[in-house]
Scaffold this active site. Structure first.
Site, PDB file in Angstrom:
ATOM      1  N   TYR A  40      27.944  50.509  78.951  1.00  0.00           N
ATOM      2  CA  TYR A  40      26.855  49.616  78.544  1.00  0.00           C
ATOM      3  C   TYR A  40      27.274  48.658  77.427  1.00  0.00           C
ATOM      4  O   TYR A  40      26.597  48.514  76.408  1.00  0.00           O
ATOM      5  CB  TYR A  40      25.607  50.427  78.134  1.00  0.00           C
ATOM      6  CG  TYR A  40      25.067  51.251  79.276  1.00  0.00           C
ATOM      7  CD1 TYR A  40      24.585  50.629  80.422  1.00  0.00           C
ATOM      8  CD2 TYR A  40      25.048  52.637  79.231  1.00  0.00           C
ATOM      9  CE1 TYR A  40      24.119  51.373  81.489  1.00  0.00           C
ATOM     10  CE2 TYR A  40      24.575  53.391  80.300  1.00  0.00           C
ATOM     11  CZ  TYR A  40      24.108  52.749  81.420  1.00  0.00           C
ATOM     12  OH  TYR A  40      23.648  53.477  82.469  1.00  0.00           O
ATOM     13  N   ARG A  45      16.517  55.918  86.976  1.00  0.00           N
ATOM     14  CA  ARG A  45      17.933  55.868  86.680  1.00  0.00           C
ATOM     15  C   ARG A  45      18.296  57.132  85.904  1.00  0.00           C
ATOM     16  O   ARG A  45      18.034  57.248  84.701  1.00  0.00           O
ATOM     17  CB  ARG A  45      18.241  54.598  85.857  1.00  0.00           C
ATOM     18  CG  ARG A  45      19.674  54.071  85.891  1.00  0.00           C
ATOM     19  CD  ARG A  45      20.657  55.031  85.359  1.00  0.00           C
ATOM     20  NE  ARG A  45      22.047  54.606  85.469  1.00  0.00           N
ATOM     21  CZ  ARG A  45      23.005  55.372  85.980  1.00  0.00           C
ATOM     22  NH1 ARG A  45      22.729  56.555  86.469  1.00  0.00           N
ATOM     23  NH2 ARG A  45      24.264  54.950  85.980  1.00  0.00           N
ATOM     24  N   CYS A  82      17.333  48.114  83.591  1.00  0.00           N
ATOM     25  CA  CYS A  82      18.666  48.711  83.506  1.00  0.00           C
ATOM     26  C   CYS A  82      19.685  47.600  83.281  1.00  0.00           C
ATOM     27  O   CYS A  82      19.565  46.507  83.841  1.00  0.00           O
ATOM     28  CB  CYS A  82      18.984  49.468  84.790  1.00  0.00           C
ATOM     29  SG  CYS A  82      20.583  50.288  84.723  1.00  0.00           S
ATOM     30  N   HIS A 134      31.677  62.459  94.913  1.00  0.00           N
ATOM     31  CA  HIS A 134      32.887  63.027  95.494  1.00  0.00           C
ATOM     32  C   HIS A 134      32.749  63.422  96.953  1.00  0.00           C
ATOM     33  O   HIS A 134      33.757  63.672  97.602  1.00  0.00           O
ATOM     34  CB  HIS A 134      33.344  64.248  94.676  1.00  0.00           C
ATOM     35  CG  HIS A 134      33.649  63.905  93.259  1.00  0.00           C
ATOM     36  ND1 HIS A 134      32.736  64.071  92.255  1.00  0.00           N
ATOM     37  CD2 HIS A 134      34.754  63.355  92.687  1.00  0.00           C
ATOM     38  CE1 HIS A 134      33.272  63.663  91.109  1.00  0.00           C
ATOM     39  NE2 HIS A 134      34.482  63.212  91.345  1.00  0.00           N
ATOM     40  N   HIS A 153      41.809  59.149  87.174  1.00  0.00           N
ATOM     41  CA  HIS A 153      40.485  59.521  87.652  1.00  0.00           C
ATOM     42  C   HIS A 153      39.422  58.484  87.285  1.00  0.00           C
ATOM     43  O   HIS A 153      39.226  58.199  86.100  1.00  0.00           O
ATOM     44  CB  HIS A 153      40.105  60.890  87.058  1.00  0.00           C
ATOM     45  CG  HIS A 153      38.755  61.353  87.462  1.00  0.00           C
ATOM     46  ND1 HIS A 153      37.829  61.829  86.558  1.00  0.00           N
ATOM     47  CD2 HIS A 153      38.160  61.379  88.678  1.00  0.00           C
ATOM     48  CE1 HIS A 153      36.727  62.153  87.208  1.00  0.00           C
ATOM     49  NE2 HIS A 153      36.889  61.891  88.483  1.00  0.00           N
TER      50      HIS A 153
END
Ligand code: HEM
Ligand code: MTE
Ligand code: MO
Length: 467
Positions: free
Chosen positions: A322, A137, A184, A65, A40
């Site tokens: 990250y 975000r 980000c 999904h 997954h």
């Protein structure tokens, strides 16, 4: 083909682990997804949350999904159908129904959760990014936090927990305002994914924005809770938990080194204002962390709890996301324990005008953009080339000039230059230099990494010259 066997929800519910096999339902169909659990893309722990029950409430949370290729994948695991009397849909409220309205100019990378950046041309129109255009975000739905009942929990030495209401925070601690750029880790990821596929949202050059933040200093609050400045600095971490939680009850979390929070002159804020307005819901209402010079991910929104710990935050986003890796590392070989969590970001710049593929007139051209570096390192220079990096000119820097070592916000820049008389196309390039003389790498290939973070190569924009 032969009809599928029919099961009740209770029967499906007996298959909740790899040992008993993992079954789920979607609509009126039953699937045995045991063999997919390890494969997954969203991780084993996430997919197991749905084990033995319906996928709908989880997929409502992660709209990634709702794509044909996901459903197709699921179909391969079908083992049965639900008995007719149990076929009514499980109740599935949309967890994003309470998200706030957003500005229509934003370019949406993902709607649920909401992730969006402003158009590059608008990004550098103003030094402070208007709140509505500031990049957003979110990893989860925006939590609905009632200001009146809101309490910030601060864990002091020995585990004592202080609870501070918003009025108490404002009354007890002096107000500070700091202009800070947030970026980000995935800003400019789309350039990296052009080299080789990476995992993450396809950000352009605008997952970066600047605001004047108002709030109280984290160091004042920690001092009030009983921490001294020298408290084993360097060994400890300040951990933050958001009030946004996934269906498994896990909150968004992150941490920063203790010295980042407590050092002399530390400007880490618990902010309740953004550009003079109450903090908007998308940006963490009523209270968020602003860690100047540090990657966006540590700037925890909807702040619920602060604690000091020997360990970094246990959250997925601190431990298993990250982080930067070598281009040699792929998803089969990656070991997240081997790389430090990203904190300060490297020097960055990008062109915001003209737009890639634009047609510009001959004569004179004005190029615009932004430049910024992490850790309070100011931008000392931006070089711009119109010929792919053969020759360079120095751009003019505009915007706030902040103190040495505390240059938390970007500089905007522009250059007006003659268009070479016989050029049919221009390959415009920019690169910035920070106060430590750090420079950006010239190409993205050698800094490619599987998560598509820290994308800061020279930025290139190609345009056509025509009347
Ligand atoms: C991503 C399949 C269950 C959370 C994905 C993707 C696929 C997938 C194919 C990648 C989609 C893309 O990027 O185009 C499935 C299947 C499931 C299942 C077949 C059940 C049979 C779940 C559950 C959760 C979940 C129950 C959460 C509780 C996620 C998340 C991602 C993801 C967070 C995004 C990962 C990232 O890119 O960071 N899933 N999923 N999934 N899934 Fe699932
Ligand atoms: N804080 C919480 N509670 N939940 C989140 O999803 N996202 C983080 C950080 N803080 C996030 C969070 C990330 S990855 C970034 S880049 C910044 O918030 C984005 O802040 P913004 O939405 O105000 O631009
Ligand atoms: Mo981020």
């Amino acid at each position: 083909g032969a009809p599928y066997p029919v099961f009740t929800r209770q029967e499906v519910g007996r298959h909740r682990s790899l040992a008993e096999r993992v079954w789920v339902t979607y609509g009126h169909e039953v699937f045995d997804i045991t063999d997919f659990v390890e494969l997954h893309p969203g991780g084993k722990s996430k997919i197991l949350l749905a084990a033995g029950g319906a996928l709908e409430p989880f997929w409502a949370m992660y709209a990634v999904h709702s794509q044909e290729h996901v459903l197709q994948l699921l179909r391969a695991y079908k083992v049965g159908e639900l008995s007719p009397e149990q076929q009514s849909q499980p109740t599935q409220g949309d967890p994003y129904a309470g998200d706030p309205p957003r500005h229509p100019a934003l370019k949406v990378n993902s709607l649920k959760p909401f992730n969006a950046e402003p158009p590059a041309e608008l990004l550098t129109e103003t030094y402070l990014t208007p709140n509505q255009l500031f990049f957003k975000r979110n990893h989860l739905p925006v939590p609905a936090v009632a200001a009146a009942s809101y309490r910030l929990q601060v864990e002091g030495p020995g585990g004592r927990v202080l609870e501070l209401s918003l009025p108490e925070l404002k009354r007890r601690f002096p107000k500070h305002e700091v202009t800070v750029t947030l970026q980000c880790a995935g800003n400019r990821r789309s350039e990296m994914s052009r080299v080789r596929q990476v995992k993450g949202l396809e950000w352009g050059v605008a997952a970066i924005s600047t605001a004047r933040w108002g709030g109280v200093r984290l160091r004042d609050v920690l001092a009030h809770a009983g921490y001294g400045e020298e408290e084993a600095a360097g060994e400890q971490h300040v951990c933050f938990e958001g009030l946004d939680k996934d269906l498994g009850g896990a909150a968004y979390g992150a941490s920063i080194p203790f010295r980042t929070a407590m050092g002399r002159g530390a400007d880490v804020l618990l902010a309740y204002e953004m550009n003079g307005e109450e903090l908007p819901r998308d940006h963490g209402y009523p209270l968020r962390v602003v860690v100047p010079g540090v990657v966006g991910a540590r700037n925890v929104k909807w702040l619920g709890r602060v604690s000091v710990s020997r360990e970094e935050s246990p959250s997925h986003w601190q431990q298993n996301d990250y982080k930067g890796f070598s281009p040699a590392v792929d998803w089969d070989t990656v070991d997240f324990t081997t790389a430090p969590a990203i904190q300060e970001l490297p020097v960055q710049s990008a062109i915001t005008a003209p737009a890639p593929g634009a047609t510009v007139p001959p004569g004179e051209l004005t190029v615009k953009g932004y430049a910024w570096s992490g850790g309070g390192r100011g931008v000392v220079r931006v070089d711009v080339s119109l010929d792919g990096g053969r020759t360079w000119r120095v751009a003019e820097l505009t915007g706030e000039e902040q103190g040495p070592g505390r240059a938390w916000a970007w500089r905007l820049w522009q250059l007006t230059a003659p268009v070479p008389p016989d050029a049919a196309e221009l390959d415009i390039v920019c690169k910035a230099v920070d106060a430590s003389y750090n420079v950006q790498p010239d190409t993205v290939e050698p800094i490619w990494n599987l998560r598509g973070v820290l994308s800061n190569a020279w930025h290139r924009v190609r345009v056509t010259v025509a009347e």
